[in-house]
Design a protein around this motif. Structure first.
Motif, PDB file in Angstrom:
ATOM      1  N   GLN A 205       0.813  -1.205   0.000  1.00  0.00           N
ATOM      2  CA  GLN A 205       0.000   0.000   0.000  1.00  0.00           C
ATOM      3  C   GLN A 205       0.854   1.267   0.000  1.00  0.00           C
ATOM      4  O   GLN A 205       2.072   1.221   0.246  1.00  0.00           O
ATOM      5  CB  GLN A 205      -0.901   0.016   1.249  1.00  0.00           C
ATOM      6  CG  GLN A 205      -1.768  -1.220   1.416  1.00  0.00           C
ATOM      7  CD  GLN A 205      -2.832  -1.328   0.340  1.00  0.00           C
ATOM      8  OE1 GLN A 205      -3.337  -0.332  -0.164  1.00  0.00           O
ATOM      9  NE2 GLN A 205      -3.189  -2.561  -0.008  1.00  0.00           N
ATOM     10  N   ASP A 206       0.212   2.405  -0.231  1.00  0.00           N
ATOM     11  CA  ASP A 206       0.882   3.699  -0.086  1.00  0.00           C
ATOM     12  C   ASP A 206       1.504   3.790   1.304  1.00  0.00           C
ATOM     13  O   ASP A 206       0.882   3.416   2.305  1.00  0.00           O
ATOM     14  CB  ASP A 206      -0.118   4.846  -0.254  1.00  0.00           C
ATOM     15  CG  ASP A 206      -0.588   5.019  -1.685  1.00  0.00           C
ATOM     16  OD1 ASP A 206      -0.071   4.321  -2.573  1.00  0.00           O
ATOM     17  OD2 ASP A 206      -1.487   5.849  -1.905  1.00  0.00           O
ATOM     18  N   GLY A 207       2.725   4.302   1.354  1.00  0.00           N
ATOM     19  CA  GLY A 207       3.388   4.512   2.633  1.00  0.00           C
ATOM     20  C   GLY A 207       4.120   3.306   3.174  1.00  0.00           C
ATOM     21  O   GLY A 207       4.690   3.370   4.271  1.00  0.00           O
ATOM     22  N   SER A 208       4.147   2.201   2.447  1.00  0.00           N
ATOM     23  CA  SER A 208       4.820   0.997   2.917  1.00  0.00           C
ATOM     24  C   SER A 208       6.338   1.172   2.934  1.00  0.00           C
ATOM     25  O   SER A 208       6.898   1.978   2.187  1.00  0.00           O
ATOM     26  CB  SER A 208       4.463  -0.201   2.034  1.00  0.00           C
ATOM     27  OG  SER A 208       3.100  -0.537   2.137  1.00  0.00           O
ATOM     28  N   THR A 209       6.990   0.380   3.786  1.00  0.00           N
ATOM     29  CA  THR A 209       8.444   0.290   3.801  1.00  0.00           C
ATOM     30  C   THR A 209       8.828  -1.016   3.118  1.00  0.00           C
ATOM     31  O   THR A 209       8.358  -2.083   3.504  1.00  0.00           O
ATOM     32  CB  THR A 209       8.989   0.319   5.238  1.00  0.00           C
ATOM     33  OG1 THR A 209       8.616   1.543   5.854  1.00  0.00           O
ATOM     34  CG2 THR A 209      10.510   0.197   5.253  1.00  0.00           C
TER      35      THR A 209
ATOM     36  N   ASN B 257       4.565   7.002  -2.084  1.00  0.00           N
ATOM     37  CA  ASN B 257       4.983   7.454  -0.757  1.00  0.00           C
ATOM     38  C   ASN B 257       5.761   6.358  -0.017  1.00  0.00           C
ATOM     39  O   ASN B 257       5.649   6.211   1.203  1.00  0.00           O
ATOM     40  CB  ASN B 257       3.769   7.891   0.063  1.00  0.00           C
ATOM     41  CG  ASN B 257       4.118   8.884   1.148  1.00  0.00           C
ATOM     42  OD1 ASN B 257       5.014   9.707   0.997  1.00  0.00           O
ATOM     43  ND2 ASN B 257       3.412   8.815   2.272  1.00  0.00           N
ATOM     44  N   LEU B 258       6.550   5.598  -0.770  1.00  0.00           N
ATOM     45  CA  LEU B 258       7.229   4.426  -0.235  1.00  0.00           C
ATOM     46  C   LEU B 258       8.570   4.796   0.401  1.00  0.00           C
ATOM     47  O   LEU B 258       9.235   5.736  -0.036  1.00  0.00           O
ATOM     48  CB  LEU B 258       7.490   3.403  -1.342  1.00  0.00           C
ATOM     49  CG  LEU B 258       6.273   2.879  -2.102  1.00  0.00           C
ATOM     50  CD1 LEU B 258       6.721   2.051  -3.296  1.00  0.00           C
ATOM     51  CD2 LEU B 258       5.377   2.053  -1.189  1.00  0.00           C
ATOM     52  N   THR B 259       8.948   4.044   1.413  1.00  0.00           N
ATOM     53  CA  THR B 259      10.313   4.072   1.927  1.00  0.00           C
ATOM     54  C   THR B 259      11.003   2.832   1.395  1.00  0.00           C
ATOM     55  O   THR B 259      10.558   1.712   1.632  1.00  0.00           O
ATOM     56  CB  THR B 259      10.344   4.072   3.462  1.00  0.00           C
ATOM     57  OG1 THR B 259       9.756   5.283   3.939  1.00  0.00           O
ATOM     58  CG2 THR B 259      11.785   3.994   3.971  1.00  0.00           C
TER      59      THR B 259
END
Length: 228
Positions: free
Chosen positions: A17-21, A47-49
């Motif tokens: 998902q969006d924002g996942s690492t 928005n991934l790390t």
């Protein structure tokens, strides 16, 4: 019956998902899980790390994720090389965050996560700006910096062969970060050149046991770029 196979790369990354690492295996282009990355780009998550040895090469792999604007932050040891132009452009435009970690520390911190350690002391970085604000300690006359494990929700790696239980063997230097990422990620997703019948892998050659793998997708070498 344990069967960790999924039909396609798209199925394998469907819950990122969006924002996942996301940890991604590969040393430069060797062992890069290109098809999983392409599927992640098609998935649309942003928005991934990203945790990787470097910040992308040319137009494929991690570089493609950065090019498409999907990466919020990258944690790596080697962010700039001659063909890392997508990272360079976005970093200069203040569109991506960089956490620089020396290569040995990067591996050790990922290993620490896989081993369930709370932290490690390492001499690398002591006395430099990378140690600013961190706890230091002298042990047996050597100065060390306290570093914390690096974990991820997902790990994307590439192996040479695997079975339906997720046992993996690697091809030469394409092995690199794959085994420790498999241990440190909550969900490890592997693309393999070939899924072989259970029992056909020599146990002495298995580097990553299936307990560390959640999904396996077979992508024949003929359809890849053959970079390991």
């Amino acid at each position: 019956m344990i069967d960790k196979q999924v039909a396609t790369a798209a199925d394998a990354v469907a819950d990122i998902q969006d924002g996942s690492t996301v940890m991604i295996g590969g040393f430069g282009t060797a062992g890069m899980p290109d098809q999983l990355i392409e599927a992640l780009i098609a998935r649309g998550a942003g928005n991934l790390t990203i945790i990787n040895n470097n910040a992308g090469n040319g137009e494929a792999g991690v570089a493609a994720l950065i090019r498409e604007g999907r990466v919020k932050k990258i944690i790596c040891s080697f962010p700039r090389q001659s063909d890392s132009h997508h990272f360079d452009a976005r970093y200069r435009a203040d569109e991506i965050e960089l956490e620089l970690v020396p290569q040995g520390n990067l591996a050790a911190r990922i290993q620490a996560a896989g081993a369930g350690l709370g932290a490690i002391f390492t001499p690398t970085g002591y006395g430099t700006s990378l140690a600013e604000g961190k706890e230091t300690r002298e042990i047996d006359g050597v100065n060390y910096v306290l570093e914390y494990p690096i974990r991820a929700e997902f790990g994307l790696i590439k192996a040479y062969r695997g079975d339906r239980w997720g046992n993996l063997v690697y091809r030469k230097t394409a092995r690199n970060f794959g085994p420790i990422i498999a241990m440190a990620a909550r969900t490890t997703i592997v693309q393999v050149d070939e899924v072989v019948p259970l029992g056909s892998l020599d146990p002495e050659t298995v580097v990553t046991p299936g307990i560390f793998v959640q999904r396996v997708v077979g992508i024949p070498a003929a359809t890849t770029n053959k970079r390991g």
